[in-house]
Design a protein around this motif. Structure first.
Motif, PDB file in Angstrom:
ATOM      1  N   TRP A 177       1.072  -0.908  -0.003  1.00 27.78           N
ATOM      2  CA  TRP A 177      -0.018  -0.223  -0.208  1.00 27.78           C
ATOM      3  C   TRP A 177       0.849   1.249   0.308  1.00 27.78           C
ATOM      4  N   ILE A 178       1.740   1.448   0.831  1.00 28.27           N
ATOM      5  CA  ILE A 178       3.288   2.615   0.519  1.00 28.27           C
ATOM      6  C   ILE A 178       2.977   2.659   0.311  1.00 28.27           C
ATOM      7  N   GLU A 179       4.417   1.619  -0.946  1.00 27.82           N
ATOM      8  CA  GLU A 179       4.208   2.030  -2.386  1.00 27.82           C
ATOM      9  C   GLU A 179       3.488   2.623  -3.633  1.00 27.82           C
ATOM     10  N   GLN A 180       2.006   1.566  -3.389  1.00 31.54           N
ATOM     11  CA  GLN A 180       1.171   2.714  -4.509  1.00 31.54           C
ATOM     12  C   GLN A 180       1.108   3.836  -4.449  1.00 31.54           C
ATOM     13  N   MET A 181       1.322   3.612  -3.001  1.00 28.60           N
ATOM     14  CA  MET A 181       0.964   5.367  -2.398  1.00 28.60           C
ATOM     15  C   MET A 181       2.394   6.854  -2.998  1.00 28.60           C
ATOM     16  N   HIS A 182       3.040   5.681  -2.445  1.00 28.65           N
ATOM     17  CA  HIS A 182       4.371   6.333  -3.087  1.00 28.65           C
ATOM     18  C   HIS A 182       4.430   6.772  -4.672  1.00 28.65           C
ATOM     19  N   HIS A 183       3.864   6.084  -5.285  1.00 27.93           N
ATOM     20  CA  HIS A 183       4.338   5.413  -6.602  1.00 27.93           C
ATOM     21  C   HIS A 183       2.685   6.641  -6.999  1.00 27.93           C
ATOM     22  N   HIS A 184       1.192   6.333  -6.548  1.00 29.34           N
ATOM     23  CA  HIS A 184       0.957   7.881  -7.233  1.00 29.34           C
ATOM     24  C   HIS A 184       1.689   8.805  -6.803  1.00 29.34           C
ATOM     25  N   ARG A 185       1.407   9.039  -5.984  1.00 33.74           N
ATOM     26  CA  ARG A 185       2.526  11.018  -5.217  1.00 33.74           C
ATOM     27  C   ARG A 185       3.722  10.720  -6.229  1.00 33.74           C
ATOM     28  N   GLY A 186       4.088  10.362  -6.571  1.00 33.27           N
ATOM     29  CA  GLY A 186       5.284  10.452  -7.590  1.00 33.27           C
ATOM     30  C   GLY A 186       4.560  10.810  -9.124  1.00 33.27           C
ATOM     31  N   LEU A 187       4.228  10.241  -9.219  1.00 33.96           N
ATOM     32  CA  LEU A 187       2.735  10.060 -10.638  1.00 33.96           C
ATOM     33  C   LEU A 187       1.801  11.706 -10.328  1.00 33.96           C
TER      34      LEU A 187
END
Length: 424
Positions: free
Chosen positions: A55-65
């Motif tokens: 979940w944290i990685e997905q949030m980080h990925h979406h935040r980067g996008l």
């Protein structure tokens, strides 16, 4: 990893508490059960930690996008603003239309051009309307046809249009989209409009100069061949008049007057043929006018007219050919007198405007119709019954040889003003 370690540690702490409580309560909670419970908690902690990490990685990925999208958006806005500044700085009127021919964008030059024709026009008044609003109704169909050719067939077309007193060169160019699904699909068209009014005026003046040059060449080539036989004919007519009865004198007078008239036309030809000024020197324009004033007053008195002189006090000396400038002043003054009736007033005015000196010759005659303004300086064009049409052409030629300009301002029933401008 920190989250997983925290979850496992919490599980072990809970399992230890339960084990201690079971010992105190003398429960049958054996070591094997404690190990199994601890193992279950550990596996749950690992699963929960893994899910948390995912979940944290997905949030980080979406935040980067999201951050990347924000940067792209800001770059897009910056490039769009830069493109708008470029389009607004271009000295061309530019507008874009969609597939239906409706205006979607206009630059500042296009808005100013429209405002010059319709003073209260703003950008919202232009967007959302057909592009044919930029031309007069008589030429709207031609513009619509050019836009359809660009949108449907991808053709580039050009059109010269008029709006009021202005002349515009219009160019219609198709606009394409370069998507992968629909390569080179026409999405609209761009109108590029240039005001060529001054260019058309220069072309007209150039044509006028070419005609004057042709007249000058004709004058230089035929003048001697024509004047010599005319002089012989005039001499023999005078001899015949002396030997003829007085009853025929009026016939001889008419023939001699017509010969003199023809000779005057040839002299005007010669004046047009002179491309160089023989002598130029520092001269005072007022001195030239004062030398001509007795002659002008004599003509005015014969016609029952009057003359006013409004000569500025700060007019500097100019580099002039006095004889030729006298001819210009005399021609313009006599034209004004001939245009007026009795009690007319001819005004000669001089003034200094910036780095130029202006000579204005103004009459109170009936004025010149608007359709004849552009033809006044053309050779052989005249509004007089017995005019040759070379007087103003000769004045234009002389003024241009002095690097000056001659213009006319006239309204019907308001009089006419010829303005000669000299560079200081």
């Amino acid at each position: 990893m920190g989250t997983m370690i925290a979850l496992i540690s919490a599980e072990l702490a809970v399992a230890s508490v339960l084990y201690i409580l079971s010992l105190e309560s003398q429960s049958m909670f054996s070591t094997v059960q404690w190990v199994m419970t601890s193992l279950g908690y550990t596996i749950g902690a690992i699963i929960a930690g893994s899910l948390s990490m995912l979940w944290i990685e997905q949030m980080h990925h979406h935040r980067g996008l999201e951050q990347h999208l924000s940067e792209v958006h800001h770059r897009y806005i910056a490039e769009t603003e830069k493109l708008n500044q470029i389009l607004n700085a271009v000295p061309l009127s530019i507008a874009t239309v969609d597939k239906e021919g409706t205006v979607q964008f206009v630059n500042d030059t296009m808005e100013q051009t429209a405002r010059d024709q319709l003073p209260c026009t703003t950008t919202p008044d232009l967007i959302g309307h057909p592009a044919s609003q930029f031309v007069e109704q008589a030429q709207a169909d031609k513009m619509e046809t050019g836009i359809q050719k660009a949108i449907v067939h991808g053709e580039v077309s050009g059109l010269t249009v008029r709006y009021g007193s202005h002349v515009f060169q219009s160019r219609t160019v198709p606009l394409y989209s370069f998507s992968k699904e629909y390569p080179r699909e026409v999405t609209g068209a761009m109108l590029i409009i240039q005001d060529i009014t001054e260019l058309e005026m220069l072309r007209s003046e150039l044509d006028n100069v070419d005609r004057l040059s042709l007249v000058g060449q004709m004058a230089a080539s035929i003048t001697h061949e024509v004047r010599n036989p005319m002089a012989v004919v005039r001499g023999f007519l005078q001899l015949m008049q002396e030997k003829s009865p007085q009853s025929l004198d009026h016939y001889y007078r008419i023939v001699l007057e017509e010969l003199d008239r023809a000779n005057s036309i040839i002299n005007d030809f010669l004046s047009l043929a002179q491309n160089r000024i023989a002598e130029k020197e520092e001269s005072q324009l007022h001195d030239i006018i004062h030398e001509l004033s007795p002659l002008l007053w004599a003509d005015a008195n014969l016609r029952g007219q009057s003359i006013e002189f409004k000569l500025a006090h700060n007019v500097p000396k100019l580099h002039l050919n006095s004889k030729e400038i006298k001819q210009v002043v005399l021609n313009l003054a006599r034209n004004g007198m001939e245009a007026m009736n009795e009690k007319g007033i001819l005004t000669l005015e001089t003034r200094v405007v910036d780095d130029t000196v202006e000579l204005c010759v103004r009459d109170t005659g009936p004025g010149i119709p608007p359709g004849k303004h552009e033809k006044l300086f053309e050779p052989f064009f005249t509004t007089k019954a017995k005019g040759t049409g070379l007087g103003l052409s000769m004045c234009l030629s002389i003024v241009e040889r002095h690097n000056g300009r001659i213009t006319v301002e006239s309204e019907e029933n308001q009089g006419t003003t010829f303005k000669v401008t000299f560079q200081r």
